[in-house]
Design a protein around this motif. Sequence first.
Motif, PDB file in Angstrom:
ATOM      1  N   GLN A 123     -51.337  64.167 122.439  1.00  0.00           N
ATOM      2  CA  GLN A 123     -50.837  65.533 122.311  1.00  0.00           C
ATOM      3  C   GLN A 123     -50.590  65.813 120.841  1.00  0.00           C
ATOM      4  O   GLN A 123     -49.657  65.269 120.251  1.00  0.00           O
ATOM      5  CB  GLN A 123     -49.540  65.698 123.104  1.00  0.00           C
TER       6      GLN A 123
ATOM      7  N   SER B 256     -49.619  68.332 117.676  1.00  0.00           N
ATOM      8  CA  SER B 256     -48.754  69.484 117.438  1.00  0.00           C
ATOM      9  C   SER B 256     -48.448  69.587 115.946  1.00  0.00           C
ATOM     10  O   SER B 256     -48.774  68.689 115.173  1.00  0.00           O
ATOM     11  CB  SER B 256     -47.451  69.357 118.235  1.00  0.00           C
ATOM     12  N   GLY B 257     -47.816  70.708 115.569  1.00  0.00           N
ATOM     13  CA  GLY B 257     -47.376  70.876 114.193  1.00  0.00           C
ATOM     14  C   GLY B 257     -48.192  71.832 113.358  1.00  0.00           C
ATOM     15  O   GLY B 257     -47.859  72.088 112.201  1.00  0.00           O
TER      16      GLY B 257
ATOM     17  N   LEU C 216     -48.457  67.289 110.774  1.00  0.00           N
ATOM     18  CA  LEU C 216     -48.955  67.256 112.138  1.00  0.00           C
ATOM     19  C   LEU C 216     -48.466  65.985 112.830  1.00  0.00           C
ATOM     20  O   LEU C 216     -48.292  64.945 112.191  1.00  0.00           O
ATOM     21  CB  LEU C 216     -50.479  67.289 112.157  1.00  0.00           C
TER      22      LEU C 216
ATOM     23  N   CYS D 145     -49.020  63.510 116.489  1.00  0.00           N
ATOM     24  CA  CYS D 145     -49.849  63.182 117.642  1.00  0.00           C
ATOM     25  C   CYS D 145     -49.072  62.174 118.472  1.00  0.00           C
ATOM     26  O   CYS D 145     -48.820  61.052 118.015  1.00  0.00           O
ATOM     27  CB  CYS D 145     -51.187  62.626 117.203  1.00  0.00           C
TER      28      CYS D 145
ATOM     29  N   THR E 117     -54.792  71.214 117.211  1.00  0.00           N
ATOM     30  CA  THR E 117     -53.758  72.139 116.747  1.00  0.00           C
ATOM     31  C   THR E 117     -54.315  72.897 115.543  1.00  0.00           C
ATOM     32  O   THR E 117     -54.940  72.310 114.658  1.00  0.00           O
ATOM     33  CB  THR E 117     -52.451  71.380 116.397  1.00  0.00           C
TER      34      THR E 117
END
Length: 123
Positions: A4, A6-7, A19, A21, A117
């Motif tokens: 997953q 994100s950021g 970022l 993960c 992302t």
Amino acid sequence: VQLQASGGGLVQPGGSLRLSCAASGRTFSSLAVAWFRQAPGKDEEFVAYVSPVGDYTYYPGSVKGRFTMFRDNAENKVYLQMNSLKPEDTAVYYCAANPSVLVHWNPSEYEYWGQGTQVTVSS
């Protein structure tokens, strides 16, 4: 293995983003992890690599000195610290993982991928 990322977000040129993960489903410390990115109309590009225990990293010339990848195996996470961002860094960033990787920059070496992302560098 589930990844997953994100950021991502919108940042001005010269700015920074980190970022993340997050991984689940397998012993994280057994996985080599990399970041790739893909901009609209362009091929997928390798961004960074970290070895399973975090003692080795590798970056292409386009990001070396600006991006730093590191991992926290206790938290099952890897991070990509991006500094001095440029408009050409704009892309969707993906984390990818595999137990064994011979050619760090080859996306076909990675079996597990996160959903991506978006990073946009613009004034």
